[in-house]
Design a protein around this motif. Structure first.
Motif, PDB file in Angstrom:
ATOM      1  N   PRO A  85      -6.127  -1.772   8.417  1.00  0.00           N
ATOM      2  CA  PRO A  85      -6.419  -0.327   8.361  1.00  0.00           C
ATOM      3  C   PRO A  85      -7.193   0.079   7.103  1.00  0.00           C
ATOM      4  O   PRO A  85      -7.752   1.169   7.055  1.00  0.00           O
ATOM      5  CB  PRO A  85      -5.020   0.312   8.362  1.00  0.00           C
ATOM      6  N   LEU A  86      -7.220  -0.796   6.088  1.00  0.00           N
ATOM      7  CA  LEU A  86      -7.927  -0.467   4.848  1.00  0.00           C
ATOM      8  C   LEU A  86      -9.364  -0.987   4.844  1.00  0.00           C
ATOM      9  O   LEU A  86     -10.067  -0.876   3.829  1.00  0.00           O
ATOM     10  CB  LEU A  86      -7.158  -1.039   3.643  1.00  0.00           C
TER      11      LEU A  86
ATOM     12  N   TRP B  61      -3.045   3.964  -1.009  1.00  0.00           N
ATOM     13  CA  TRP B  61      -4.132   3.123  -1.530  1.00  0.00           C
ATOM     14  C   TRP B  61      -5.181   3.990  -2.217  1.00  0.00           C
ATOM     15  O   TRP B  61      -5.576   3.731  -3.357  1.00  0.00           O
ATOM     16  CB  TRP B  61      -4.756   2.321  -0.374  1.00  0.00           C
ATOM     17  N   LYS B  62      -5.601   5.067  -1.529  1.00  0.00           N
ATOM     18  CA  LYS B  62      -6.654   5.928  -2.082  1.00  0.00           C
ATOM     19  C   LYS B  62      -6.216   6.588  -3.379  1.00  0.00           C
ATOM     20  O   LYS B  62      -6.996   6.717  -4.320  1.00  0.00           O
ATOM     21  CB  LYS B  62      -7.024   7.017  -1.067  1.00  0.00           C
ATOM     22  N   LYS B  63      -4.933   7.008  -3.440  1.00  0.00           N
ATOM     23  CA  LYS B  63      -4.426   7.641  -4.677  1.00  0.00           C
ATOM     24  C   LYS B  63      -4.427   6.646  -5.823  1.00  0.00           C
ATOM     25  O   LYS B  63      -4.816   6.975  -6.944  1.00  0.00           O
ATOM     26  CB  LYS B  63      -3.002   8.170  -4.453  1.00  0.00           C
ATOM     27  N   LEU B  64      -3.977   5.428  -5.563  1.00  0.00           N
ATOM     28  CA  LEU B  64      -3.953   4.407  -6.620  1.00  0.00           C
ATOM     29  C   LEU B  64      -5.370   4.136  -7.124  1.00  0.00           C
ATOM     30  O   LEU B  64      -5.613   4.067  -8.333  1.00  0.00           O
ATOM     31  CB  LEU B  64      -3.311   3.119  -6.104  1.00  0.00           C
ATOM     32  N   ILE B  65      -6.314   4.020  -6.185  1.00  0.00           N
ATOM     33  CA  ILE B  65      -7.710   3.759  -6.566  1.00  0.00           C
ATOM     34  C   ILE B  65      -8.254   4.938  -7.382  1.00  0.00           C
ATOM     35  O   ILE B  65      -8.891   4.741  -8.417  1.00  0.00           O
ATOM     36  CB  ILE B  65      -8.591   3.524  -5.308  1.00  0.00           C
ATOM     37  N   SER B  66      -7.966   6.162  -6.945  1.00  0.00           N
ATOM     38  CA  SER B  66      -8.525   7.308  -7.674  1.00  0.00           C
ATOM     39  C   SER B  66      -7.850   7.491  -9.033  1.00  0.00           C
ATOM     40  O   SER B  66      -8.416   8.088  -9.934  1.00  0.00           O
ATOM     41  CB  SER B  66      -8.472   8.589  -6.834  1.00  0.00           C
TER      42      SER B  66
ATOM     43  N   PRO C  77      -9.063  -2.330  -7.522  1.00  0.00           N
ATOM     44  CA  PRO C  77      -8.890  -3.048  -6.255  1.00  0.00           C
ATOM     45  C   PRO C  77      -9.192  -4.528  -6.500  1.00  0.00           C
ATOM     46  O   PRO C  77     -10.144  -4.855  -7.200  1.00  0.00           O
ATOM     47  CB  PRO C  77      -9.942  -2.405  -5.341  1.00  0.00           C
ATOM     48  N   CYS C  78      -8.357  -5.404  -5.953  1.00  0.00           N
ATOM     49  CA  CYS C  78      -8.490  -6.838  -6.214  1.00  0.00           C
ATOM     50  C   CYS C  78      -8.542  -7.598  -4.895  1.00  0.00           C
ATOM     51  O   CYS C  78      -7.859  -7.242  -3.938  1.00  0.00           O
ATOM     52  CB  CYS C  78      -7.315  -7.341  -7.039  1.00  0.00           C
ATOM     53  N   GLY C  79      -9.330  -8.662  -4.864  1.00  0.00           N
ATOM     54  CA  GLY C  79      -9.544  -9.419  -3.626  1.00  0.00           C
ATOM     55  C   GLY C  79      -8.838 -10.757  -3.613  1.00  0.00           C
ATOM     56  O   GLY C  79      -8.099 -11.116  -4.541  1.00  0.00           O
ATOM     57  N   LEU C  80      -9.106 -11.515  -2.556  1.00  0.00           N
ATOM     58  CA  LEU C  80      -8.451 -12.807  -2.373  1.00  0.00           C
ATOM     59  C   LEU C  80      -8.839 -13.818  -3.442  1.00  0.00           C
ATOM     60  O   LEU C  80      -8.083 -14.738  -3.745  1.00  0.00           O
ATOM     61  CB  LEU C  80      -8.832 -13.375  -0.995  1.00  0.00           C
ATOM     62  N   GLY C  81     -10.023 -13.642  -4.036  1.00  0.00           N
ATOM     63  CA  GLY C  81     -10.484 -14.577  -5.064  1.00  0.00           C
ATOM     64  C   GLY C  81      -9.582 -14.568  -6.276  1.00  0.00           C
ATOM     65  O   GLY C  81      -9.063 -15.613  -6.702  1.00  0.00           O
ATOM     66  N   SER C  82      -9.334 -13.387  -6.843  1.00  0.00           N
ATOM     67  CA  SER C  82      -8.476 -13.305  -8.028  1.00  0.00           C
ATOM     68  C   SER C  82      -7.029 -13.641  -7.658  1.00  0.00           C
ATOM     69  O   SER C  82      -6.306 -14.267  -8.435  1.00  0.00           O
ATOM     70  CB  SER C  82      -8.552 -11.918  -8.668  1.00  0.00           C
ATOM     71  N   ARG C  83      -6.626 -13.265  -6.454  1.00  0.00           N
ATOM     72  CA  ARG C  83      -5.259 -13.559  -6.001  1.00  0.00           C
ATOM     73  C   ARG C  83      -4.981 -15.068  -6.027  1.00  0.00           C
ATOM     74  O   ARG C  83      -3.914 -15.516  -6.424  1.00  0.00           O
ATOM     75  CB  ARG C  83      -5.087 -13.006  -4.578  1.00  0.00           C
ATOM     76  N   ASP C  84      -5.993 -15.842  -5.633  1.00  0.00           N
ATOM     77  CA  ASP C  84      -5.824 -17.291  -5.601  1.00  0.00           C
ATOM     78  C   ASP C  84      -5.666 -17.860  -7.014  1.00  0.00           C
ATOM     79  O   ASP C  84      -4.786 -18.686  -7.265  1.00  0.00           O
ATOM     80  CB  ASP C  84      -7.009 -17.932  -4.879  1.00  0.00           C
ATOM     81  N   THR C  85      -6.496 -17.416  -7.949  1.00  0.00           N
ATOM     82  CA  THR C  85      -6.367 -17.895  -9.331  1.00  0.00           C
ATOM     83  C   THR C  85      -5.020 -17.471  -9.920  1.00  0.00           C
ATOM     84  O   THR C  85      -4.344 -18.257 -10.583  1.00  0.00           O
ATOM     85  CB  THR C  85      -7.505 -17.332 -10.206  1.00  0.00           C
ATOM     86  N   LEU C  86      -4.622 -16.226  -9.663  1.00  0.00           N
ATOM     87  CA  LEU C  86      -3.363 -15.707 -10.210  1.00  0.00           C
ATOM     88  C   LEU C  86      -2.167 -16.521  -9.714  1.00  0.00           C
ATOM     89  O   LEU C  86      -1.294 -16.899 -10.497  1.00  0.00           O
ATOM     90  CB  LEU C  86      -3.199 -14.229  -9.822  1.00  0.00           C
ATOM     91  N   ARG C  87      -2.151 -16.831  -8.419  1.00  0.00           N
ATOM     92  CA  ARG C  87      -0.998 -17.570  -7.883  1.00  0.00           C
ATOM     93  C   ARG C  87      -1.040 -19.031  -8.348  1.00  0.00           C
ATOM     94  O   ARG C  87      -0.005 -19.645  -8.590  1.00  0.00           O
ATOM     95  CB  ARG C  87      -0.912 -17.441  -6.371  1.00  0.00           C
TER      96      ARG C  87
END
Lengths: 136, 368
Positions: B5-6, B214-219, B224-234
């Motif tokens: 939905p996002l 989501w929109k409130k957090l962004i504003s 916003p973070c994607g799968l790329g950084s998620r992989d390095t973080l984990r």
């Protein structure tokens, strides 16, 4: 939507290009300098390691002469012309962030001496390289 | 391709999208390094709506724990209401069908959260065993929901700007505890969990409310973070990923998640998991010097050049400023500081085995 990176990619008029997204510049001392294009650095994302041949190494047009690694991907660097390496950008070995931030200037990779002029004339012009990116 | 939905929000934020488990997902927005730094030093928000929450309910507590205990390797019976448990669904052969988290709402209701790539397989598996042995159990995959992960030490501060205790009591939660959103007939959760090694929350909401949050957090400036950084973080905290460290052909002991493997209760695949001691196990490693990066499937060798395993996940660590990863290695090499050599495109590069990640993040554990 997905073309946004290519539309925004910077292409400099005074350089020549390869289909593998390297740029080549003719220096005043008769040598050539090469690096990767803005499009290439943007596609790769955060570059964290560059492996390049040292001084005196032979270059053969179109063959892989090193690798460039971003967090997500590894990509070959191809020699744009025949020749031999005069020097490599040592600062890139320490911290390759300049390849992302300033690919055409401080992010250069190699300076080399070419075996001949003919290959230089055969490289892509800025307009031809732009056409190549637009066709993606 | 499937969309969360996002999806529209990702396009508005000019994310670079990739196919992930059949979903068109953001791999990065501003850049992997930027997003990584946001989560380690401040906080960031990930869309994880591709993951699959499944409501599991029943008419009596014993049937439910019987069902969950038969299909997973960790004992669910002693899980308290309001707590989350990391667990895994095992196959008859002793491999992993999926690693999951289980949320116990009460004795008659649990939420099971499955990985997107395994969701359909897991739902089929649950339904198959319901029909064979546990007819009273109800299995309902969620529909039209948003699931997001707010990660980083400032996550609680960012949530407080938006949510009040009228929405959910989240401020007293510790790691692996959750609360339900109020004013909902269906259970939607806010849990202090994550996949980055930092403090943070995972939030399940109906589609409309999820997009609004989501929109409130962004504003409010959350990155916003994607799968790329998620992989390095984990990877930097050596969390295993299904498809890399975890698979149907590897037992949970081989994948070094022994700490969730019960030797007491009976469950599917148990006999095969304990059939023989593992010859290989998963471990972390860090390269001895800066240089080329280890990637999945690169061979690992010993000093004499014998193959002793392979890399399961690899990449560049911003923390340690060099390559690192996880590998499936002959068991005798699982010692901190053990030298191994990763074959990177024909060149041997020294690395040191590191059983546990040396990184201490901002996770808030309840003191016992």
């Amino acid at each position: 939507m997905e073309n946004i990176f290519w539309i925004m990619s910077q292409i400099l008029e005074n350089l020549k290009y390869t289909k593998d997204h390297e740029w080549v510049k003719k220096l005043e001392n008769g040598h050539y300098q090469m690096g990767i294009t803005d499009y290439a650095q943007s596609s790769l994302g955060d570059i964290v390691y560059v492996d390049m041949p040292g001084e005196g190494s032979d270059l053969k047009q179109g063959s892989s002469i090193g690798t460039i690694e971003s967090v997500k991907a590894v990509s070959d660097i191809y020699s744009p012309m025949d020749g031999s390496v005069v020097s490599k950008n040592e600062t890139i070995g320490e911290d390759p962030v300049a390849v992302n931030e300033d690919p055409y200037n401080t992010g250069w990779l190699l300076e080399f001496q070419a075996s001949g002029e003919a290959q230089w004339n055969g490289l892509l012009s800025a307009a031809q390289y732009k056409e190549l990116l637009d066709a993606h | 391709m499937l969309k969360t939905p996002l999806h529209e929000e990702h396009l508005l934020l000019k994310a670079r999208m990739v196919d992930f488990a059949g979903y068109d997902m953001p791999v990065l927005y501003s850049g992997i390094r930027d997003e990584y730094t946001a989560v380690r030093n401040n906080c960031g928000i990930f869309d994880i709506s591709h993951m699959a929450p499944i409501l599991i309910s029943g008419k009596n507590p014993e049937d439910l724990t019987g069902f969950l205990n038969y299909l997973t390797c960790r004992d669910v019976a002693n899980l308290e209401s309001g707590k989350v448990q990391y667990n895994a669904i095992t196959s008859e052969q002793g491999g992993l069908l999926d690693d999951i988290t289980i949320y116990k709402i009460n004795d008659l209701k649990y939420i099971l959260l499955a990985n997107s790539s395994n969701a359909q397989k897991v739902i089929r598996h649950l339904n198959k065993w319901k029909e064979e042995k546990f007819a009273s159990v109800q299995i309902e995959p969620y529909k039209d929901y948003v699931l997001m992960a707010l990660q980083g030490k400032n996550s609680e501060m960012e949530l407080k700007k938006i949510l009040t205790s009228g929405d959910a009591d989240f401020q007293d939660l510790f790691f692996y505890e959750f609360t339900l959103f109020k004013n909902h007939n269906h259970p939607y959760f806010l849990s202090r969990t994550g996949y980055t090694g930092e403090d943070g929350f995972e939030i399940l909401l109906p589609e409309k409310e999820g997009i609004e949050l989501w929109k409130k957090l962004i504003s409010n400036g959350v990155a916003p973070c994607g799968l790329g950084s998620r992989d390095t973080l984990r990877m930097e905290v050596f969390y295993p990923l299904y498809g890399n460290e975890l698979s149907e052909t590897r037992t949970p002991i081989e994948s070094s998640i022994d700490w969730i493997v019960s030797s007491k209760k009976e469950y599917l695949g148990k006999k095969n998991i304990f059939h023989s001691p593992p010859g290989k196990k998963v471990t972390g490693f860090i390269m001895s010097a800066k240089g080329a990066l280890p990637r999945s499937h690169f061979p690992a060798e010993n000093a004499s050049g014998e193959i002793i395993g392979e890399v399961t996940s690899g990449g560049f660590s911003f923390l340690w400023d060099r390559g690192f990863g996880m590998a499936f290695l002959n068991k005798e090499y699982l010692k901190d500081g053990q030298k191994i050599y990763i074959d990177i495109r024909g060149k041997k590069n020294e690395a040191l085995v590191q059983i546990k990640s040396p990184y201490k993040g901002s996770i808030k554990r309840r003191k016992k």
